[in-house]
Design a protein around this motif. Sequence first.
Motif, PDB file in Angstrom:
ATOM      1  N   THR A   1      63.097  34.588 -57.612  1.00  0.00           N
ATOM      2  CA  THR A   1      64.325  34.722 -56.822  1.00  0.00           C
ATOM      3  C   THR A   1      65.537  34.873 -57.738  1.00  0.00           C
ATOM      4  O   THR A   1      66.390  35.741 -57.526  1.00  0.00           O
ATOM      5  CB  THR A   1      64.511  33.504 -55.895  1.00  0.00           C
ATOM      6  OG1 THR A   1      63.388  33.434 -55.008  1.00  0.00           O
ATOM      7  CG2 THR A   1      65.788  33.600 -55.092  1.00  0.00           C
ATOM      8  N   GLU A   2      65.606  34.056 -58.758  1.00  0.00           N
ATOM      9  CA  GLU A   2      66.722  34.125 -59.705  1.00  0.00           C
ATOM     10  C   GLU A   2      66.717  35.451 -60.463  1.00  0.00           C
ATOM     11  O   GLU A   2      67.775  36.061 -60.676  1.00  0.00           O
ATOM     12  CB  GLU A   2      66.661  32.957 -60.683  1.00  0.00           C
ATOM     13  CG  GLU A   2      67.742  32.962 -61.731  1.00  0.00           C
ATOM     14  CD  GLU A   2      69.144  32.754 -61.188  1.00  0.00           C
ATOM     15  OE1 GLU A   2      70.097  33.239 -61.832  1.00  0.00           O
ATOM     16  OE2 GLU A   2      69.292  32.129 -60.117  1.00  0.00           O
ATOM     17  N   LYS A  29      65.558  38.302 -59.401  1.00  0.00           N
ATOM     18  CA  LYS A  29      65.988  39.329 -58.448  1.00  0.00           C
ATOM     19  C   LYS A  29      67.508  39.333 -58.315  1.00  0.00           C
ATOM     20  O   LYS A  29      68.133  40.393 -58.296  1.00  0.00           O
ATOM     21  CB  LYS A  29      65.319  39.071 -57.087  1.00  0.00           C
ATOM     22  CG  LYS A  29      65.765  39.992 -55.985  1.00  0.00           C
ATOM     23  CD  LYS A  29      65.289  41.410 -56.207  1.00  0.00           C
ATOM     24  CE  LYS A  29      65.597  42.253 -54.987  1.00  0.00           C
ATOM     25  NZ  LYS A  29      66.409  43.422 -55.292  1.00  0.00           N
ATOM     26  N   GLU A  30      68.108  38.147 -58.257  1.00  0.00           N
ATOM     27  CA  GLU A  30      69.570  38.048 -58.192  1.00  0.00           C
ATOM     28  C   GLU A  30      70.212  38.611 -59.457  1.00  0.00           C
ATOM     29  O   GLU A  30      71.241  39.298 -59.384  1.00  0.00           O
ATOM     30  CB  GLU A  30      69.995  36.606 -57.976  1.00  0.00           C
ATOM     31  CG  GLU A  30      69.668  36.080 -56.595  1.00  0.00           C
ATOM     32  CD  GLU A  30      69.961  34.597 -56.436  1.00  0.00           C
ATOM     33  OE1 GLU A  30      70.593  33.996 -57.340  1.00  0.00           O
ATOM     34  OE2 GLU A  30      69.559  34.037 -55.403  1.00  0.00           O
ATOM     35  N   MET A  31      69.603  38.344 -60.605  1.00  0.00           N
ATOM     36  CA  MET A  31      70.128  38.873 -61.865  1.00  0.00           C
ATOM     37  C   MET A  31      70.075  40.402 -61.872  1.00  0.00           C
ATOM     38  O   MET A  31      71.019  41.069 -62.314  1.00  0.00           O
ATOM     39  CB  MET A  31      69.332  38.318 -63.044  1.00  0.00           C
ATOM     40  CG  MET A  31      69.583  36.840 -63.296  1.00  0.00           C
ATOM     41  SD  MET A  31      68.408  36.075 -64.444  1.00  0.00           S
ATOM     42  CE  MET A  31      68.595  37.066 -65.910  1.00  0.00           C
ATOM     43  N   ASP A  70      70.074  42.398 -59.218  1.00  0.00           N
ATOM     44  CA  ASP A  70      71.069  42.903 -58.273  1.00  0.00           C
ATOM     45  C   ASP A  70      72.472  42.866 -58.865  1.00  0.00           C
ATOM     46  O   ASP A  70      73.242  43.825 -58.732  1.00  0.00           O
ATOM     47  CB  ASP A  70      71.030  42.098 -56.964  1.00  0.00           C
ATOM     48  CG  ASP A  70      69.743  42.319 -56.187  1.00  0.00           C
ATOM     49  OD1 ASP A  70      69.021  43.299 -56.465  1.00  0.00           O
ATOM     50  OD2 ASP A  70      69.447  41.502 -55.280  1.00  0.00           O
ATOM     51  N   GLU A  71      72.821  41.767 -59.530  1.00  0.00           N
ATOM     52  CA  GLU A  71      74.140  41.653 -60.149  1.00  0.00           C
ATOM     53  C   GLU A  71      74.331  42.678 -61.257  1.00  0.00           C
ATOM     54  O   GLU A  71      75.394  43.281 -61.387  1.00  0.00           O
ATOM     55  CB  GLU A  71      74.342  40.247 -60.701  1.00  0.00           C
ATOM     56  CG  GLU A  71      74.574  39.201 -59.634  1.00  0.00           C
ATOM     57  CD  GLU A  71      74.757  37.809 -60.220  1.00  0.00           C
ATOM     58  OE1 GLU A  71      75.229  37.707 -61.385  1.00  0.00           O
ATOM     59  OE2 GLU A  71      74.427  36.841 -59.523  1.00  0.00           O
ATOM     60  N   LYS A  86      74.888  46.143 -59.817  1.00  0.00           N
ATOM     61  CA  LYS A  86      76.261  46.277 -59.281  1.00  0.00           C
ATOM     62  C   LYS A  86      77.269  46.481 -60.404  1.00  0.00           C
ATOM     63  O   LYS A  86      78.230  47.232 -60.243  1.00  0.00           O
ATOM     64  CB  LYS A  86      76.633  45.020 -58.486  1.00  0.00           C
ATOM     65  CG  LYS A  86      75.963  44.922 -57.152  1.00  0.00           C
ATOM     66  CD  LYS A  86      76.371  43.623 -56.447  1.00  0.00           C
ATOM     67  CE  LYS A  86      75.563  43.413 -55.195  1.00  0.00           C
ATOM     68  NZ  LYS A  86      75.866  42.111 -54.571  1.00  0.00           N
TER      69      LYS A  86
END
Length: 79
Positions: A63-64, A66-68, A70-71, A74
Amino acid sequence: MDIIKDYFLCDKCKNKNFIRIHNFSVHFRRVNFSDDLLYDEITGEMFQCTHCKKTFSKHQIKTELKEMIDERLKSVTVP
């Protein structure tokens, strides 16, 4: 093209090194059509920070990460 490397870090001490911890168990259950016990062998997997010993599940790490991703996507996307 430049290479960017981001690491999953322990949220307690910011360490990037982990060891894998396995645990093994047997899960027993009864079924209503038989008096026999059925069982499943289960192998669990956790990851422990080598510095502060905090543990993380594989799901938490994915999960972490995936967030990295995505960030990072962006931040490099041209508006």
